[in-house]
Design a protein around this motif. Sequence first.
Motif, PDB file in Angstrom:
ATOM      1  N   UNK A  23       0.829  -1.208   0.000  1.00  0.00           N
ATOM      2  CA  UNK A  23       0.000   0.000   0.000  1.00  0.00           C
ATOM      3  C   UNK A  23       0.864   1.259   0.000  1.00  0.00           C
ATOM      4  N   UNK A  24       2.008   1.191   0.678  1.00  0.00           N
ATOM      5  CA  UNK A  24       2.921   2.343   0.686  1.00  0.00           C
ATOM      6  C   UNK A  24       3.446   2.587  -0.730  1.00  0.00           C
ATOM      7  N   UNK A  25       3.781   1.510  -1.429  1.00  0.00           N
ATOM      8  CA  UNK A  25       4.317   1.669  -2.790  1.00  0.00           C
ATOM      9  C   UNK A  25       3.260   2.206  -3.763  1.00  0.00           C
ATOM     10  N   UNK A  26       1.995   2.013  -3.412  1.00  0.00           N
ATOM     11  CA  UNK A  26       0.904   2.454  -4.291  1.00  0.00           C
ATOM     12  C   UNK A  26       0.344   3.819  -3.890  1.00  0.00           C
ATOM     13  N   UNK A  27       0.884   4.391  -2.836  1.00  0.00           N
ATOM     14  CA  UNK A  27       0.269   5.592  -2.258  1.00  0.00           C
ATOM     15  C   UNK A  27       0.171   6.755  -3.240  1.00  0.00           C
ATOM     16  N   UNK A  28       1.162   6.905  -4.134  1.00  0.00           N
ATOM     17  CA  UNK A  28       1.162   8.065  -5.034  1.00  0.00           C
ATOM     18  C   UNK A  28       1.300   7.669  -6.496  1.00  0.00           C
TER      19      UNK A  28
END
Length: 214
Positions: A23-28
């Motif tokens: 989810x962190x890698x997909x945040x932006x």
Amino acid sequence: MQKLINGFHQFRTTVFPRERQLFRSLAHHQQPEVLFITCADSRVVPHMITQSRPGDLFVCRTVGNQIPQEREMDDAVSSAIEYAVEALGVKHIVVCGHSDCGAMKALLRPERVAKLPATAAWLRHASAAKSLVMHQHQDANENAVLRLLEEENVLVQVENLKTHASVASRLRNGDLQLHAWFYEIASGEILTYNLDEECFSPLAMAKTQLGGAA
Ligand SMILES: [Zn+2]
């Protein structure tokens, strides 16, 4: 509704911590490879039937997985296609119909949507599929006609998809592939249109490509 709230609680406390990095890698940023267009039916769950993860599929859902031709100026569907194809650069578009489709049943029996004017009007995008099936299978029983219509509708929507400038352009460049899929709810099987045999056959066995690079 409580079921949804409980589900969110479980997601937040169990699933999210486990997948925190994803989810962190997909945040932006998102870079899905596939635009998945299917029916709004609650029994068709794209991520479940393809075992995809967040970020994998750009999903567009419409009643009867219908895709208006570009000249129909349907901004909702056109913008989803345009964004996926032009901005996100998806490599594949899957159009996925399904068994027991209420929209296709209504197309066969318009009286079912006599009091649903928006739905009745929307079903016009599949009228070509109905004409074709009724013309070619005049003696088939109602269940057979429904299945034929559900399958033919997928092919008609793929043709409608090709009328969109963004799709046509990427197909010309050879860097976009189209796939016609059919999901059977009762068996969990996915069929895909087999160009050689001109029929739907199980996904694992068939060539799935309908357009784009060889
Ligand atoms: Zn449906």
